[in-house]
Motif scaffolding. Structure first.
Motif, PDB file in Angstrom:
ATOM      1  N   PRO A   1       0.796  -1.228   0.000  1.00 48.02           N
ATOM      2  CA  PRO A   1       0.000   0.000   0.000  1.00 48.02           C
ATOM      3  C   PRO A   1       0.827   1.275   0.000  1.00 48.02           C
ATOM      4  CG  PRO A   1      -0.922  -1.580   1.541  1.00 48.02           C
ATOM      5  CD  PRO A   1       0.376  -2.151   1.074  1.00 48.02           C
ATOM      6  N   GLY A   2       1.951   1.276   0.725  1.00 51.90           N
ATOM      7  CA  GLY A   2       2.800   2.455   0.755  1.00 51.90           C
ATOM      8  C   GLY A   2       3.403   2.774  -0.596  1.00 51.90           C
ATOM      9  N   LEU A   3       3.747   1.745  -1.345  1.00 48.90           N
ATOM     10  CA  LEU A   3       4.296   1.952  -2.679  1.00 48.90           C
ATOM     11  C   LEU A   3       3.233   2.475  -3.637  1.00 48.90           C
ATOM     12  CD1 LEU A   3       6.488  -1.282  -3.029  1.00 48.90           C
ATOM     13  CD2 LEU A   3       7.288   1.060  -2.618  1.00 48.90           C
ATOM     14  N   ILE A   4       2.027   1.945  -3.518  1.00 50.85           N
ATOM     15  CA  ILE A   4       0.928   2.445  -4.361  1.00 50.85           C
ATOM     16  C   ILE A   4       0.682   3.923  -4.064  1.00 50.85           C
ATOM     17  CG2 ILE A   4      -1.529   2.221  -4.907  1.00 50.85           C
ATOM     18  CD1 ILE A   4      -1.303  -0.761  -4.236  1.00 50.85           C
ATOM     19  N   LEU A   5       0.721   4.288  -2.780  1.00 54.47           N
ATOM     20  CA  LEU A   5       0.527   5.687  -2.394  1.00 54.47           C
ATOM     21  C   LEU A   5       1.627   6.578  -2.974  1.00 54.47           C
ATOM     22  CD1 LEU A   5      -0.698   8.036  -0.796  1.00 54.47           C
ATOM     23  CD2 LEU A   5       0.558   7.195   1.217  1.00 54.47           C
ATOM     24  N   ASP A   6       2.890   6.166  -2.826  1.00 55.81           N
ATOM     25  CA  ASP A   6       3.999   6.975  -3.342  1.00 55.81           C
ATOM     26  C   ASP A   6       3.877   7.165  -4.850  1.00 55.81           C
ATOM     27  OD1 ASP A   6       5.119   7.304  -0.839  1.00 55.81           O
ATOM     28  OD2 ASP A   6       6.507   5.622  -1.052  1.00 55.81           O
ATOM     29  N   SER A   7       3.553   6.098  -5.554  1.00 55.51           N
ATOM     30  CA  SER A   7       3.401   6.185  -7.008  1.00 55.51           C
ATOM     31  C   SER A   7       2.232   7.097  -7.364  1.00 55.51           C
ATOM     32  CB  SER A   7       3.181   4.789  -7.595  1.00 55.51           C
ATOM     33  OG  SER A   7       3.014   4.857  -8.995  1.00 55.51           O
ATOM     34  N   PHE A   8       1.129   6.946  -6.660  1.00 51.95           N
ATOM     35  CA  PHE A   8      -0.036   7.795  -6.913  1.00 51.95           C
ATOM     36  C   PHE A   8       0.315   9.268  -6.722  1.00 51.95           C
ATOM     37  CE2 PHE A   8      -3.419  10.316  -4.996  1.00 51.95           C
ATOM     38  CZ  PHE A   8      -4.352  10.308  -6.025  1.00 51.95           C
ATOM     39  N   GLN A   9       1.011   9.583  -5.635  1.00 51.63           N
ATOM     40  CA  GLN A   9       1.307  10.993  -5.355  1.00 51.63           C
ATOM     41  C   GLN A   9       2.246  11.581  -6.398  1.00 51.63           C
ATOM     42  OE1 GLN A   9       2.490  10.653  -1.180  1.00 51.63           O
ATOM     43  NE2 GLN A   9       0.510  11.459  -0.551  1.00 51.63           N
ATOM     44  N   LEU A  10       3.263  10.837  -6.821  1.00 53.71           N
ATOM     45  CA  LEU A  10       4.166  11.335  -7.857  1.00 53.71           C
ATOM     46  C   LEU A  10       3.423  11.548  -9.182  1.00 53.71           C
ATOM     47  CD1 LEU A  10       7.403   9.230  -7.241  1.00 53.71           C
ATOM     48  CD2 LEU A  10       7.109  11.688  -6.852  1.00 53.71           C
ATOM     49  N   ARG A  11       2.592  10.601  -9.539  1.00 49.47           N
ATOM     50  CA  ARG A  11       1.881  10.701 -10.814  1.00 49.47           C
ATOM     51  C   ARG A  11       0.793  11.783 -10.751  1.00 49.47           C
ATOM     52  NH1 ARG A  11       0.875   4.489 -12.525  1.00 49.47           N
ATOM     53  NH2 ARG A  11       0.428   5.428 -14.562  1.00 49.47           N
ATOM     54  N   SER A  12       0.193  11.967  -9.584  1.00 47.92           N
ATOM     55  CA  SER A  12      -0.791  13.022  -9.421  1.00 47.92           C
ATOM     56  C   SER A  12      -0.125  14.392  -9.537  1.00 47.92           C
ATOM     57  CB  SER A  12      -1.488  12.883  -8.061  1.00 47.92           C
ATOM     58  OG  SER A  12      -2.563  13.776  -7.932  1.00 47.92           O
ATOM     59  N   LEU A  13       1.058  14.529  -8.951  1.00 56.11           N
ATOM     60  CA  LEU A  13       1.819  15.762  -9.091  1.00 56.11           C
ATOM     61  C   LEU A  13       2.167  16.024 -10.554  1.00 56.11           C
ATOM     62  CD1 LEU A  13       4.133  15.384  -5.988  1.00 56.11           C
ATOM     63  CD2 LEU A  13       2.725  17.397  -6.443  1.00 56.11           C
ATOM     64  N   ALA A  14       2.542  14.974 -11.255  1.00 61.95           N
ATOM     65  CA  ALA A  14       2.893  15.130 -12.674  1.00 61.95           C
ATOM     66  C   ALA A  14       1.699  15.617 -13.484  1.00 61.95           C
ATOM     67  CB  ALA A  14       3.427  13.808 -13.226  1.00 61.95           C
ATOM     68  N   ILE A  15       0.521  15.060 -13.220  1.00 59.02           N
ATOM     69  CA  ILE A  15      -0.690  15.495 -13.924  1.00 59.02           C
ATOM     70  C   ILE A  15      -0.984  16.963 -13.631  1.00 59.02           C
ATOM     71  CG2 ILE A  15      -3.206  15.214 -14.024  1.00 59.02           C
ATOM     72  CD1 ILE A  15      -2.734  12.194 -13.551  1.00 59.02           C
ATOM     73  N   ALA A  16      -0.706  17.388 -12.395  1.00 64.88           N
ATOM     74  CA  ALA A  16      -0.964  18.769 -11.992  1.00 64.88           C
ATOM     75  C   ALA A  16       0.081  19.744 -12.544  1.00 64.88           C
ATOM     76  CB  ALA A  16      -1.017  18.868 -10.472  1.00 64.88           C
ATOM     77  N   GLY A  17       1.090  19.208 -13.237  1.00 63.72           N
ATOM     78  CA  GLY A  17       2.111  20.073 -13.822  1.00 63.72           C
ATOM     79  C   GLY A  17       3.372  20.204 -13.012  1.00 63.72           C
ATOM     80  N   TYR A  18       3.538  19.348 -11.996  1.00 62.88           N
ATOM     81  CA  TYR A  18       4.709  19.408 -11.127  1.00 62.88           C
ATOM     82  C   TYR A  18       5.559  18.145 -11.244  1.00 62.88           C
ATOM     83  CZ  TYR A  18       1.592  22.847  -8.930  1.00 62.88           C
ATOM     84  OH  TYR A  18       0.722  23.881  -8.693  1.00 62.88           O
ATOM     85  N   ALA A  19       5.720  17.623 -12.439  1.00 61.41           N
ATOM     86  CA  ALA A  19       6.441  16.364 -12.618  1.00 61.41           C
ATOM     87  C   ALA A  19       7.896  16.505 -12.177  1.00 61.41           C
ATOM     88  CB  ALA A  19       6.383  15.931 -14.077  1.00 61.41           C
ATOM     89  N   PRO A  20       8.354  15.694 -11.241  1.00 58.90           N
ATOM     90  CA  PRO A  20       9.763  15.727 -10.851  1.00 58.90           C
ATOM     91  C   PRO A  20      10.620  15.009 -11.896  1.00 58.90           C
ATOM     92  CG  PRO A  20       8.625  14.007  -9.641  1.00 58.90           C
ATOM     93  CD  PRO A  20       7.585  14.708 -10.471  1.00 58.90           C
ATOM     94  N   SER A  21      11.905  15.321 -11.894  1.00 58.34           N
ATOM     95  CA  SER A  21      12.845  14.655 -12.798  1.00 58.34           C
ATOM     96  C   SER A  21      13.777  13.775 -11.980  1.00 58.34           C
ATOM     97  CB  SER A  21      13.659  15.685 -13.583  1.00 58.34           C
ATOM     98  OG  SER A  21      14.632  15.036 -14.384  1.00 58.34           O
ATOM     99  N   PHE A  22      13.807  12.501 -12.302  1.00 59.23           N
ATOM    100  CA  PHE A  22      14.710  11.576 -11.623  1.00 59.23           C
ATOM    101  C   PHE A  22      15.728  10.957 -12.581  1.00 59.23           C
ATOM    102  CE2 PHE A  22      10.740  11.257  -8.996  1.00 59.23           C
ATOM    103  CZ  PHE A  22      11.230  12.016  -7.936  1.00 59.23           C
ATOM    104  N   GLY A  23      15.774  11.491 -13.807  1.00 61.77           N
ATOM    105  CA  GLY A  23      16.739  11.021 -14.791  1.00 61.77           C
ATOM    106  C   GLY A  23      17.653  12.150 -15.210  1.00 61.77           C
TER     107      GLY A  23
END
Length: 244
Positions: A132-154
């Motif tokens: 569940p914690g991993l699903i939450l982390d993924s959801f929050q990152l992807r939700s931020l990306a949709i909102a226009g705040y996509a982080p860069s990890f590459g």
């Protein structure tokens, strides 16, 4: 009276008068909507149980001056019923609801992708596909990306130079190269940075094979990144049942 229909996830509720409730919804077509549900707290209510947090419903609503009002509710997916028996999934789900409300309400615009992402994440929780914690982390990152705040990890978040890079700086938007490194940058393990990228991309084979140390480190970075863009943390995160 002007009526409309929409699919929605119930985000939260609070009492209104003696028998009513105000229901905060993430709708598919209208974003975050606050609507009155009249008589819903009475034992004779026809759809009280359908308007609890996590419920995925098809609604008919009427437009009001200050609040819309719900006239009909039909269950699509009873996520509330399935999440109640799993504390880890329930607490992760609560953080998802709060994340979705804050991000969509702050934009004041509807977002079909945000709605679709939340439905998919709740389904993944109820089906126990991953931690569940991993699903939450993924959801929050992807939700931020949709909102226009996509982080860069590459690539470097400042100059765009391709990685891998060692440094992470939340205010800068992700990883930084040696040349762009600024004060306050952290140096997570390479495995943590790889995990963050996999969480954002939905690369679940890589996510599921990650170690506990990387998961804990990644969770802290996700929470910090979310707090930076929301300008304050989520109350529900304090209750999330994380990795031991």
């Amino acid at each position: 009276m002007s009526l409309y229909r929409d699919a929605a996830i119930v985000l939260r509720t609070h009492k209104l008068g003696e028998a009513d409730r105000i229901i905060t919804l993430l709708t598919r077509e209208r974003g975050v909507v606050r609507a009155a549900a009249r008589g819903v707290r009475k034992t004779s209510s026809r759809f009280g149980a359908r308007l609890e947090p996590f419920m995925h419903v098809d609604l008919q609503l009427g437009e009001g001056k200050s609040l819309d009002f719900i006239t009909q509710a039909v269950t699509i997916t009873p996520f509330a019923k399935w999440l109640g028996d799993d504390y880890g999934a329930y607490t992760a789900g609560c953080a998802m609801l709060e994340t979705a409300e804050r991000l969509v309400a702050d934009t004041a615009e509807p977002s079909v992708p945000q709605f679709t992402l939340l439905v998919g994440a709740l389904r993944a929780l109820t089906e126990k596909r991953h931690d569940p914690g991993l699903i939450l982390d993924s959801f929050q990152l992807r939700s931020l990306a949709i909102a226009g705040y996509a982080p860069s990890f590459g690539a470097c978040a400042r100059c765009g130079r391709e990685g891998p890079h060692r440094f992470v700086h939340v205010p800068s938007g992700g990883v930084l190269c040696d040349h762009c490194r600024v004060a306050g940058s952290t140096v997570p393990s390479p495995a943590t940075i790889a995990l963050l990228g996999a969480l954002l991309a939905g690369d679940w084979p890589s996510v599921d094979s990650s170690d506990d140390r990387s998961r804990r480190e990644a969770t802290g970075i996700v929470a910090a990144y979310l707090s930076w863009h929301l300008e304050r943390g989520l109350r529900s995160l304090a209750h999330v049942d994380r990795y031991s």
